[in-house]
Scaffold this active site. Structure first.
Site, PDB file in Angstrom:
ATOM      1  N   HIS A 116       0.979  -1.363  -0.127  1.00  0.00           N
ATOM      2  CA  HIS A 116      -0.140  -0.090  -0.155  1.00  0.00           C
ATOM      3  C   HIS A 116       0.875   1.219   0.035  1.00  0.00           C
ATOM      4  O   HIS A 116       2.103   1.311   0.440  1.00  0.00           O
ATOM      5  CB  HIS A 116      -0.996   0.208   1.148  1.00  0.00           C
ATOM      6  CG  HIS A 116      -2.175  -1.032   1.005  1.00  0.00           C
ATOM      7  ND1 HIS A 116      -3.055  -1.094   2.044  1.00  0.00           N
ATOM      8  CD2 HIS A 116      -2.288  -1.923   0.177  1.00  0.00           C
ATOM      9  CE1 HIS A 116      -3.914  -2.029   1.711  1.00  0.00           C
ATOM     10  NE2 HIS A 116      -3.456  -2.693   0.471  1.00  0.00           N
ATOM     11  N   GLU A 168       0.630   3.943   1.798  1.00  0.00           N
ATOM     12  CA  GLU A 168       1.054   4.312   3.190  1.00  0.00           C
ATOM     13  C   GLU A 168       2.191   3.507   3.603  1.00  0.00           C
ATOM     14  O   GLU A 168       3.142   3.987   4.348  1.00  0.00           O
ATOM     15  CB  GLU A 168      -0.094   4.043   4.144  1.00  0.00           C
ATOM     16  CG  GLU A 168      -1.383   5.011   3.637  1.00  0.00           C
ATOM     17  CD  GLU A 168      -2.246   4.182   2.971  1.00  0.00           C
ATOM     18  OE1 GLU A 168      -3.501   4.564   2.825  1.00  0.00           O
ATOM     19  OE2 GLU A 168      -1.889   3.395   2.175  1.00  0.00           O
ATOM     20  N   CYS A 171      -2.903  -0.586   7.608  1.00  0.00           N
ATOM     21  CA  CYS A 171      -2.022   0.860   7.315  1.00  0.00           C
ATOM     22  C   CYS A 171      -2.392   1.897   8.578  1.00  0.00           C
ATOM     23  O   CYS A 171      -1.356   2.337   8.942  1.00  0.00           O
ATOM     24  CB  CYS A 171      -2.351   1.659   5.873  1.00  0.00           C
ATOM     25  SG  CYS A 171      -1.751   0.738   4.657  1.00  0.00           S
TER      26      CYS A 171
END
Length: 147
Positions: A75, A77, A107
């Site tokens: 991801h 993040e 996340c």
């Protein structure tokens, strides 16, 4: 006319998302401290591995928001955190701008642990656990309408 800081960094997060190799969702993230960018990330395969756009999506048929562990991509993040760690940059008290929705629960937990101060997103991602974790950690989330 000059953009305010929030719009400026959100537009950069949107540009970062253009590097995403995910077939389902383009997400970009920018960590900022003292009005300076300290790390960026987008969702895509780990360095050196084949991209989803080349080998296909492992999550085909899996509903959005479920079974994140099946995904080939890291991801946006998480990639911000990895980039900061790789270059020895603390994210303590940084703001995180995310184009593509609020964080998932995985996340969110990571962002809490690295000390993110505030999260500014362009939209909501449907993960109530993530929102609960962030509220409990007292990390404010702002949805920014900037277009």
């Amino acid at each position: 006319m000059r953009n305010n800081w929030n719009v400026y960094f959100m537009e950069i997060a949107e540009l970062v998302s253009s590097r995403s190799t995910c077939l389902k969702r383009k997400v970009g993230a920018v960590a900022v401290r003292d009005k300076r960018i300290v790390a960026t990330g987008y969702n895509g395969s780990p360095s050196g591995l084949s991209h989803c756009e080349n080998v296909g999506c492992l999550r085909k048929g899996v509903p959005s928001g479920e079974n994140h562990e099946i995904c080939r991509a890291v991801h946006a993040e998480q990639n911000v955190i990895c980039q900061a760690a790789r270059f020895g940059t603390s994210l303590l008290d940084a703001r995180l701008y995310i184009f593509g929705g609020t964080p998932c629960n995985i996340c969110a937990k990571m962002l809490i642990n690295v000390g993110i101060q505030k999260i500014i997103c362009d939209s909501f991602y449907p993960d109530e656990n993530a929102m609960q974790f962030l509220r409990e950690a007292k990390i404010p989330i702002q949805i920014l309408s900037y277009k």
